[in-house]
Design an enzyme around this catalytic site. Structure first.
Site, mmCIF file in Angstrom:
data_model
loop_
_atom_site.group_PDB
_atom_site.id
_atom_site.type_symbol
_atom_site.label_atom_id
_atom_site.label_comp_id
_atom_site.label_asym_id
_atom_site.label_seq_id
_atom_site.Cartn_x
_atom_site.Cartn_y
_atom_site.Cartn_z
ATOM 1 N N TYR A 1 0.844 -1.204 0.000
ATOM 2 C CA TYR A 1 0.000 0.000 0.000
ATOM 3 C C TYR A 1 0.872 1.246 0.000
ATOM 4 O O TYR A 1 1.835 1.335 0.746
ATOM 5 C CB TYR A 1 -0.912 0.021 1.231
ATOM 6 N N GLU B 1 -0.643 4.786 -0.595
ATOM 7 C CA GLU B 1 -1.493 5.948 -0.894
ATOM 8 C C GLU B 1 -0.710 7.245 -0.737
ATOM 9 O O GLU B 1 0.062 7.406 0.201
ATOM 10 C CB GLU B 1 -2.697 5.964 0.056
ATOM 11 N N ASP C 1 -6.467 13.034 -25.537
ATOM 12 C CA ASP C 1 -6.524 11.666 -25.024
ATOM 13 C C ASP C 1 -5.857 10.800 -26.088
ATOM 14 O O ASP C 1 -6.472 10.431 -27.078
ATOM 15 C CB ASP C 1 -7.982 11.256 -24.803
ATOM 16 N N THR D 1 -3.698 5.643 -22.180
ATOM 17 C CA THR D 1 -3.524 4.297 -21.661
ATOM 18 C C THR D 1 -2.090 3.906 -21.974
ATOM 19 O O THR D 1 -1.407 4.580 -22.739
ATOM 20 C CB THR D 1 -4.456 3.283 -22.357
ATOM 21 N N LYS E 1 -1.967 0.023 -25.245
ATOM 22 C CA LYS E 1 -2.384 -0.073 -26.650
ATOM 23 C C LYS E 1 -1.120 0.003 -27.513
ATOM 24 O O LYS E 1 -0.277 -0.853 -27.366
ATOM 25 C CB LYS E 1 -3.436 0.979 -26.950
ATOM 26 N N ARG F 1 -1.476 -2.808 -18.560
ATOM 27 C CA ARG F 1 -2.721 -2.039 -18.555
ATOM 28 C C ARG F 1 -2.634 -0.979 -17.467
ATOM 29 O O ARG F 1 -2.512 -1.309 -16.294
ATOM 30 C CB ARG F 1 -3.928 -2.918 -18.221
#
Ligand SMILES: *Cc1c(COP(=O)(O)O)cnc(C)c1O
Length: 469
Positions: free
Chosen positions: A61, A63, A216, A242, A245, A251
């Site tokens: 973790y 954060e 984008d 992203t 691609k 991903r």
């Protein structure tokens, strides 16, 4: 291996612990290897990219931002995230004084949502290319009866369209409607549009309305990284992407934002960008919790791979192969929307063949060719798309060259001809078409024959990231 160089013992292996899941993954691997992958948004990541995804980084973790975490033990996680950020800026040639990047968005859609949340807030006004015209759901898709994307529920979205006569973005109309709608964000970004975007024109329209220009570049970020198509960074305020691609990574999603002076007012006052804090806080604590550190590490590996001459050669081949597909289809009498392509994808309009995308997609799937049905400019309903979208990135990663792509198109045409044959010998509904396709023995035999040839062809090509069957 698990990303740290350790080998698993026999007893720890997935094959032993969960044979059922192991078997399903093995089947999927086999499907990927034996099929022809032409879905324009997909790619095959390298072994080095896949490795961190199954590493100990999954367990942590973290954060917050590097150096300001809400949990202890983040000495190495901080270094991993900073390295990813540094490589992201380097890859796109960005000065860290003028640009920052957030690498925590879990994927492309969450990245976009974080931008809207941080930059315009509830009911902010957003203009993106309409989904049926080649835009993305997350740009605010809605129909007359339903707000489909949450972007259109929590923000006010107003789409712009293509000119149906040319299949190109109608910039004049966008300028005209923007004057009426007063958008706060204009999005230059596509999921199915094969021509270069005119970022300069987009910026002029954004400036006229005091709007931010968001590119984008989800589909094209690998091509931009390699410098083989125009980059959005010169003209845009914010760039989302992203990473899986054309960029060929894990991903995930990233948000680039400008820092420093945004504009100088007539009285000489400088107006500064305040995007960094707003975007970072929208990602966390606004929308997300702990970053996916295994993804961030794998993206960092992909960014390193993308910063090599080999990657540039790869992207040049992606463009060549898309053009070869377009040309081959046209030579065989098919209609390619906009008359060709500048990028990694093409859209074939099946209306002149008297067919639609859904039926053809189904038959192609049956013969081992993966692609998507897609609306074409002028389609009456988003529910009955009349075209097929094909992309070259994935098969180019398997080392297919121009002549191989000609063969691929010939397989597709066999599938389309089969579609015609079946469609002309059954009732008009999709249900009747499917029934005929699934039960007619003569049709089954033809499909099996083509599928056998497709598989034999596909298996000749190497598969990045897979070390065994
Ligand atoms: C694919 C895509 C996205 C969304 O990516 P996900 O990772 O599937 O959420 C966003 N924008 C564009 C333009 C895309 O093509």
């Amino acid at each position: 291996m698990n990303g740290t160089g350790d080998c698993w013992t026999e007893q720890e292996r997935l094959e032993k612990v969960d044979p059922e899941m192991y078997d399903l993954i093995r089947k999927e691997k086999n499907r990927q290897r034996k099929g022809l992958e032409l879905i324009a948004s997909e790619n095959f990541a390298s072994r080095a990219v896949l490795e961190p995804l199954s590493s100990c980084l999954n367990n942590k973790y973290s954060e917050g931002q590097p150096g300001q975490r809400y949990y202890g033990g983040n000495e190495y996680i901080d270094q991993i995230e900073l390295l990813c950020q540094k490589r992201a800026l380097q890859l796109y040639g960005l000065d860290p004084e003028k640009w920052g990047v957030n690498v925590q968005p879990l994927s492309g859609s969450p990245a976009n949502f974080a931008v809207y949340t941080g930059v315009v807030g509830p009911h902010g006004r957003i203009m993106g290319l309409d989904l049926p015209d080649g835009g993305h759901l997350s740009h605010g898709f809605m129909t007359s009866s339903r707000k489909v994307s949450a972007t259109s529920v929590f923000f006010e979205s107003f789409p712009y369209k293509l000119d149906p006569a040319t299949g190109l973005i109608d910039y004049d109309k966008l300028a005209e409607t923007a004057r009426l709608f007063h958008p706060q964000i204009i999005i230059a970004g596509i999921s199915c549009y094969s021509r270069h975007l005119d970022y300069k024109r987009f910026k002029e329209i954004a400036d006229e309305n005091d709007a931010y220009l968001l590119a984008d570049m989800a589909h094209i970020s690998g091509l931009v990284a390699a410098g083989v198509i125009p980059s959005p960074f010169e003209h845009c305020d914010i760039v989302t992407t992203t990473t899986h691609k054309t960029l060929r990574g894990a991903r995930s999603g990233m948000i680039f934002f400008r820092k420093g002076v945004r504009k100088v007012l007539k009285n000489g006052t400088e107006v500064k960008y305040d995007l960094e804090k707003r975007i970072n806080e929208a990602v966390f604590p606004g929308l997300q919790g702990g970053p996916h550190n295994h993804q961030i590490a794998a993206v960092a590996v992909a960014l390193r791979e993308a910063n090599t001459p080999a990657f540039k050669t790869y992207q040049q081949q992606v463009l060549v192969n898309a053009k070869v597909m377009s040309k081959r289809f046209q030579e065989k009498g098919f209609t390619v929307v906009s008359g060709g392509t500048d990028t990694h994808l093409i859209l074939v309009d099946l209306r002149p063949q008297g067919l639609d995308g859904a039926r053809a997609e189904k038959v192609l799937e049956e013969i081992g060719v993966a692609c998507n049905k897609n609306t074409c400019p002028g389609d009456k309903s988003a529910l009955k798309p009349s075209g097929l979208r094909f992309g070259s990135p994935a098969l180019t990663s398997r080392n297919l060259k121009a002549t191989d792509f000609e063969q691929v198109v010939d397989f597709i045409i066999e599938g389309i001809n089969l579609t015609k044959e079946v469609a002309s010998s059954c009732g008009p509904t999709l249900k009747e078409f499917r029934a005929k396709l699934e039960t007619d023995e003569a049709v089954r035999a033809k499909i099996q024959a083509v599928k056998g040839r497709v598989e034999a062809f596909a298996e000749k090509f190497p598969m990045p990231g897979f070390d065994e069957l």
